[in-house]
Structures are given as C-alpha cells and as structure tokens.
Design an enzyme around this catalytic site. Structure first.
Site, PDB file in Angstrom:
ATOM      1  N   ARG A 131      69.592  72.310  94.898  1.00 25.59           N
ATOM      2  CA  ARG A 131      70.208  72.789  94.439  1.00 25.59           C
ATOM      3  C   ARG A 131      69.572  74.133  94.377  1.00 25.59           C
ATOM      4  O   ARG A 131      68.695  75.045  95.402  1.00 25.59           O
ATOM      5  CB  ARG A 131      69.539  72.841  92.549  1.00 25.59           C
ATOM      6  CG  ARG A 131      68.236  72.944  92.511  1.00 25.59           C
ATOM      7  CD  ARG A 131      67.877  72.944  91.417  1.00 25.59           C
ATOM      8  NE  ARG A 131      66.250  72.724  91.243  1.00 25.59           N
ATOM      9  CZ  ARG A 131      65.653  72.782  90.276  1.00 25.59           C
ATOM     10  NH1 ARG A 131      65.742  73.342  89.090  1.00 25.59           N
ATOM     11  NH2 ARG A 131      64.278  72.718  90.433  1.00 25.59           N
ATOM     12  N   ASP A 168      52.593  77.497  89.442  1.00 26.11           N
ATOM     13  CA  ASP A 168      52.276  77.030  90.397  1.00 26.11           C
ATOM     14  C   ASP A 168      51.152  77.860  91.048  1.00 26.11           C
ATOM     15  O   ASP A 168      50.661  77.001  92.158  1.00 26.11           O
ATOM     16  CB  ASP A 168      53.219  77.194  91.360  1.00 26.11           C
ATOM     17  CG  ASP A 168      54.507  76.323  91.191  1.00 26.11           C
ATOM     18  OD1 ASP A 168      54.324  75.400  90.331  1.00 26.11           O
ATOM     19  OD2 ASP A 168      55.769  76.558  90.717  1.00 26.11           O
ATOM     20  N   GLY A 198      58.407  73.281  92.199  1.00 21.12           N
ATOM     21  CA  GLY A 198      56.262  73.085  92.307  1.00 21.12           C
ATOM     22  C   GLY A 198      55.259  73.142  93.728  1.00 21.12           C
ATOM     23  O   GLY A 198      54.721  74.473  93.986  1.00 21.12           O
ATOM     24  N   GLY A 241      49.388  80.351  79.548  1.00 19.92           N
ATOM     25  CA  GLY A 241      49.262  81.615  79.989  1.00 19.92           C
ATOM     26  C   GLY A 241      48.961  82.788  79.609  1.00 19.92           C
ATOM     27  O   GLY A 241      47.589  82.934  80.345  1.00 19.92           O
TER      28      GLY A 241
END
Length: 312
Positions: free
Chosen positions: A90, A256, A40, A226
């Site tokens: 990760r 982001d 983020g 969205g």
C-alpha cells in the site's frame, strides 16, 4: 553479538507533500512529493540506523510498490528480508497545509496477507531467531492474518531466548500479551482496551499496567502519553517522565522512533530509566520535523541530555 529483527506486517510507502491551504473542490498545487519507506517495524529499523545500530527489517512486499519500498530501504542501507506477496504494497498520503501547519493523513487499508504468505513470514522468523536478541513487532495487522500470529512469534522468542517488544493494537495485541512479551508499548487508548480499566491519571495507568505485569505476561510496560511523555511500570518500579517542550511539526513516526530509542538503550546496556528517556528523546525529536521525516540525531542527543539531568 545477537541481532535485532523488526517485523512489519503492514508496510507502506509514505508519500508526503504540502500546499498553501486545503480548499474543498479546488485543484490544489502541491510541492514535489517525498517518498519514504514506512510501517511500524520499518520505521524502527530506519530510526535505529540513525542511531548507528543495524537491524534486519522483515516485511511482506507486493508488486511494483513493494519493489519501490525495497529500493527506498536500499537507499538507506537497511538490511531487509522481504516476503513476496500477491497483493500490492500500500501507499499512504500525507498533506500539510502551510497556512495552518495542519497535517492531513490519509492511511490506506493494508492489503490482505494470504495464509501461505503468513506461513512464510513465520518460517523466516523461526530460521533467524537463533541469532536474534530482540524481535520488535510494530504496526497494524493486515486483513487475513490469524489473531494469534504474534502469540506464535512470542513462542518462538521464548524458545530462542529473544526478547519480544510489541507495539500494536486489537486482538493481535491481546493474544501476544496472553503468550507473554518482554516489553509492551501501548498508548493510553490501547491500554484501556487491553485491560478494560480507566487510564486517565498516572495512578490509573500504573494500576492498568500492573494488571498485565502481575499476571506474569510482561516484564516492562511503557505507556506512551504523547506530549505528556511516558509512564514506565515494572513489577517493582513506576515512573512518569514528562516529554520536553518542542515546536511540533509532525507526529508521523514518533511512536516508532520512541520504540527505536528504547531498543537502542536495551542493546547498549542502559538501565530502565535511561532506556525510557532515550525513547522519549527519539520520539520527541521526530515531532520536530515535517511530513514523514524521522528525527535528527543531534536533536536526540540534546533532548536525551536534558532528560537525563532530570533524573532524581
């Protein structure tokens, strides 16, 4: 001039590729992979850089993948402050099927952040806070972190008169809101979990946002919806802004990018209507590019101009 600090507690390296089509139990020939820094707050820093604004990216970094993440950020000239950790950083994996333009996103769990590592992150925030104007905490919370970690960050922000912008979910979000933030950017699902209210219509979204604002815990709530745009609510203002229609190629990094656009507007002294439209322009522009690529500045400028013309 005070600086921007982005906080990423679950950073990642995003590896993306494409194939002709996804077929189970067959060896699939992939294009050469693309590697990009992710998470983020890191994406917010990267997006701000594209808008011509510098920031400091603070994040945990572990092992060889952590070093690779730092190198990728260096390639983009992102100022960074990495907290070295025991566990490896990760990697996430994104595959696009060219036949259908469907995107398959494989998100790996964030490695546990140890208590002493969490303390180091908080220590750095305290050390930097006196020169920070905005702290942007964005992304998921890793295993092992205290639920009230972001509440501690909020207390530091209050003490140093920095504005805290939060884009996360779960218990960490609840604790941050209970302590108080400047701007909150939930999606509808996060707002529903945070308030326990239905948020399908604009009126319901506004009522749920007011439940937070009227408690004096947040000045601005911008609910990401969205492709339907965003709904902005303050104590005495409410507005829904529809997103421009574009050809969507990927949604990775769109949220982001939206946060980065709003932070950019804040630092440039925009009013709230223009701040949110810059955020929507950046978020929408990010969906126009494949894989994990963020927006192109030219697309942002064009979409922002279109949105501003619609202000009544």
């Amino acid at each position: 001039m005070k600086q921007i600090l982005t906080l990423t507690l679950s950073p990642t390296i995003d590896k993306s590729t494409s194939v002709d089509k996804i077929i189970a139990e067959q060896k699939l020939d992939c294009d050469l992979p693309k590697f990009e820094p992710g998470g983020g707050g890191i994406n917010v820093s990267r997006a701000l850089k594209r808008l011509g604004v510098d920031s400091i990216a603070l994040f945990p970094s572990g092992g060889l993948t952590g070093k690779r993440l730092q190198a990728l950020l260096d390639e983009e000239n992102i100022t960074q402050h990495a907290i070295l950790t025991k566990n490896l950083t990760r990697e996430n994996f994104i595959v696009v099927s060219r036949a259908t333009n469907e995107q398959f996103r494989f998100g790996m769990p964030a490695p546990e952040l140890l208590p002493k590592e969490e303390a180091k992150v908080l220590k750095v925030i305290k050390e930097l806070a006196h020169k920070i104007g905005y702290i942007v905490a964005s992304g998921s919370i890793p295993q092992g972190m205290s639920d009230d970690f972001l509440a501690k960050v909020a207390r530091i922000a209050h003490k140093e008169e920095a504005r805290l912008i939060v884009d996360t979910s779960g218990e960490a979000l609840k604790h941050a809101v209970d302590e108080g933030v400047y701007l909150l950017k939930p999606n509808q699902s996060e707002l529903r979990r945070l308030t326990g209210l239905e948020v399908e219509s604009n009126d319901e979204v506004e009522a749920a946002a007011h439940q937070i604002i009227d408690r004096g815990k947040c000045e601005v709530v911008v609910v990401s919806m969205g492709p339907h745009g965003a709904h902005t609510v303050t104590k005495d203002f409410s507005e829904h802004v529809s997103a421009p229609s574009v050809k969507k190629r990927s949604t990775v990094g769109a949220g982001d990018s939206m946060v980065a656009g709003m932070v950019y507007g804040c630092t440039k002294g925009f009013d709230l209507q223009h701040i949110v439209r810059m955020g929507i322009a950046c978020g929408t522009a990010a969906t126009m590019n494949p894989g994990t690529e963020l927006f192109k500045k030219d697309d942002v400028d064009r979409l922002y101009e279109w949105l501003v013309k619609k202000i009544k």
